[in-house]
Write a protein that holds these residues in place. Structure first.
Motif, PDB file in Angstrom:
ATOM      1  N   SER A   1      33.641  53.335  21.740  1.00  0.00           N
ATOM      2  CA  SER A   1      33.982  53.739  20.365  1.00  0.00           C
ATOM      3  C   SER A   1      34.766  55.055  20.330  1.00  0.00           C
ATOM      4  CB  SER A   1      32.717  53.852  19.507  1.00  0.00           C
ATOM      5  OG  SER A   1      31.972  55.000  19.864  1.00  0.00           O
ATOM      6  N   GLU A   2      34.684  55.843  21.406  1.00  0.00           N
ATOM      7  CA  GLU A   2      35.420  57.101  21.485  1.00  0.00           C
ATOM      8  C   GLU A   2      36.848  56.921  22.002  1.00  0.00           C
ATOM      9  OE1 GLU A   2      34.704  60.093  20.466  1.00  0.00           O
ATOM     10  OE2 GLU A   2      32.587  59.878  19.986  1.00  0.00           O
ATOM     11  N   LEU A   3      37.178  55.713  22.431  1.00  0.00           N
ATOM     12  CA  LEU A   3      38.508  55.443  22.971  1.00  0.00           C
ATOM     13  C   LEU A   3      39.356  54.769  21.895  1.00  0.00           C
ATOM     14  CD1 LEU A   3      37.330  54.084  26.420  1.00  0.00           C
ATOM     15  CD2 LEU A   3      38.171  56.377  25.911  1.00  0.00           C
ATOM     16  N   PRO A   4      40.577  55.251  21.665  1.00  0.00           N
ATOM     17  CA  PRO A   4      41.398  54.709  20.582  1.00  0.00           C
ATOM     18  C   PRO A   4      41.981  53.330  20.879  1.00  0.00           C
ATOM     19  CG  PRO A   4      42.606  56.387  21.775  1.00  0.00           C
ATOM     20  CD  PRO A   4      41.216  56.361  22.343  1.00  0.00           C
ATOM     21  N   PHE A   5      41.881  52.870  22.105  1.00  0.00           N
ATOM     22  CA  PHE A   5      42.363  51.551  22.481  1.00  0.00           C
ATOM     23  C   PHE A   5      41.450  51.010  23.562  1.00  0.00           C
ATOM     24  CE2 PHE A   5      44.853  54.947  24.392  1.00  0.00           C
ATOM     25  CZ  PHE A   5      44.603  54.759  25.740  1.00  0.00           C
ATOM     26  N   PRO A   6      41.403  49.692  23.714  1.00  0.00           N
ATOM     27  CA  PRO A   6      40.457  49.128  24.688  1.00  0.00           C
ATOM     28  C   PRO A   6      40.815  49.488  26.126  1.00  0.00           C
ATOM     29  CG  PRO A   6      41.759  47.378  23.647  1.00  0.00           C
ATOM     30  CD  PRO A   6      42.166  48.674  23.012  1.00  0.00           C
ATOM     31  N   LEU A   7      39.812  49.906  26.866  1.00  0.00           N
ATOM     32  CA  LEU A   7      39.940  50.177  28.302  1.00  0.00           C
ATOM     33  C   LEU A   7      38.865  49.387  29.018  1.00  0.00           C
ATOM     34  CD1 LEU A   7      40.373  54.051  28.679  1.00  0.00           C
ATOM     35  CD2 LEU A   7      42.052  52.313  29.184  1.00  0.00           C
ATOM     36  N   LYS A   8      39.204  48.833  30.139  1.00  0.00           N
ATOM     37  CA  LYS A   8      38.225  48.136  30.965  1.00  0.00           C
ATOM     38  C   LYS A   8      37.578  49.178  31.865  1.00  0.00           C
ATOM     39  CE  LYS A   8      36.325  44.586  33.040  1.00  0.00           C
ATOM     40  NZ  LYS A   8      35.326  43.768  32.462  1.00  0.00           N
ATOM     41  N   ILE A   9      36.298  49.456  31.616  1.00  0.00           N
ATOM     42  CA  ILE A   9      35.557  50.414  32.433  1.00  0.00           C
ATOM     43  C   ILE A   9      34.856  49.626  33.540  1.00  0.00           C
ATOM     44  CG2 ILE A   9      33.736  52.158  32.480  1.00  0.00           C
ATOM     45  CD1 ILE A   9      36.059  53.062  30.766  1.00  0.00           C
ATOM     46  N   ILE A  10      35.027  50.072  34.784  1.00  0.00           N
ATOM     47  CA  ILE A  10      34.382  49.432  35.922  1.00  0.00           C
ATOM     48  C   ILE A  10      33.555  50.476  36.675  1.00  0.00           C
ATOM     49  CG2 ILE A  10      36.159  47.650  36.162  1.00  0.00           C
ATOM     50  CD1 ILE A  10      37.301  49.268  38.529  1.00  0.00           C
ATOM     51  N   VAL A  11      32.676  50.002  37.522  1.00  0.00           N
ATOM     52  CA  VAL A  11      31.869  50.891  38.365  1.00  0.00           C
ATOM     53  C   VAL A  11      32.218  50.590  39.821  1.00  0.00           C
ATOM     54  CG1 VAL A  11      29.545  51.584  39.059  1.00  0.00           C
ATOM     55  CG2 VAL A  11      30.013  51.000  36.665  1.00  0.00           C
ATOM     56  N   VAL A  12      32.609  51.634  40.543  1.00  0.00           N
ATOM     57  CA  VAL A  12      32.946  51.499  41.962  1.00  0.00           C
ATOM     58  C   VAL A  12      32.170  52.537  42.759  1.00  0.00           C
ATOM     59  CG1 VAL A  12      35.261  50.589  41.520  1.00  0.00           C
ATOM     60  CG2 VAL A  12      34.951  53.043  41.800  1.00  0.00           C
ATOM     61  N   ASN A  13      31.997  52.248  44.031  1.00  0.00           N
ATOM     62  CA  ASN A  13      31.367  53.207  44.938  1.00  0.00           C
ATOM     63  C   ASN A  13      32.448  54.026  45.624  1.00  0.00           C
ATOM     64  OD1 ASN A  13      28.705  52.415  44.449  1.00  0.00           O
ATOM     65  ND2 ASN A  13      28.850  50.768  45.937  1.00  0.00           N
ATOM     66  N   MET A  14      32.190  55.314  45.737  1.00  0.00           N
ATOM     67  CA  MET A  14      33.077  56.216  46.472  1.00  0.00           C
ATOM     68  C   MET A  14      32.244  57.388  46.964  1.00  0.00           C
ATOM     69  SD  MET A  14      35.319  58.157  43.477  1.00  0.00           S
ATOM     70  CE  MET A  14      35.740  56.721  42.541  1.00  0.00           C
ATOM     71  N   THR A  15      32.789  58.140  47.884  1.00  0.00           N
ATOM     72  CA  THR A  15      32.075  59.323  48.378  1.00  0.00           C
ATOM     73  C   THR A  15      32.270  60.479  47.398  1.00  0.00           C
ATOM     74  OG1 THR A  15      33.938  60.167  49.652  1.00  0.00           O
ATOM     75  CG2 THR A  15      32.428  58.635  50.783  1.00  0.00           C
TER      76      THR A  15
END
Length: 134
Positions: free
Chosen positions: A29-43
């Motif tokens: 709701s805080e983003l003015p346009f749709p974004l695909k949020i993903i979860v990735v592993n990183m160091t």
């Protein structure tokens, strides 16, 4: 996820979250346009490198400002959630293991080259090569 990062430019920042937590629905709701949020592993090191790169390497044709200490900070640099930011300020850097793998929620387009954050683009290649890209 252990931490959430997002480039600063698209945030509306229309609401204060008193308890310091934000759900996925509140984030969208805080983003003015749709974004695909993903979860990735990183160091931790990969995340730190991405944040530093996002602040100091200015994309061609984009604006930036010079800070008092002479560093250049570009518009739209990566922001982290408050808890991760607070921890990074209060912990001795020797206490945190650079090789520790953490889960990071972020907009998928950042991995694909939006904002040209090279450490994230490199991570995308690594994840694609190992078939680990969500």
């Amino acid at each position: 996820a252990d931490v959430c990062v997002i480039n600063g430019a698209p945030m509306l920042a229309a609401k204060t979250y008193e308890d310091g937590f934000m759900s996925y629905q509140q984030l969208t709701s805080e983003l003015p346009f749709p974004l695909k949020i993903i979860v990735v592993n990183m160091t931790r090191k990969q995340l730190r490198d991405a944040i530093e790169y996002s602040r100091e390497n200015v994309e061609e044709g984009k604006s930036a400002r010079v800070l008092e200490d002479g560093r250049v900070e570009r518009r739209g640099y990566l922001h982290t959630d408050f808890e991760y930011w607070r921890q990074s300020l209060t912990c001795d850097s020797n206490e945190l293991d650079d090789n520790e793998v953490i889960s990071v929620a972020l907009p998928r387009n950042l991995l694909k080259g939006f904002c040209k954050i090279k450490p994230l683009m490199d991570l995308n290649k690594e994840l694609e090569a190992t078939n680990a890209l969500p």
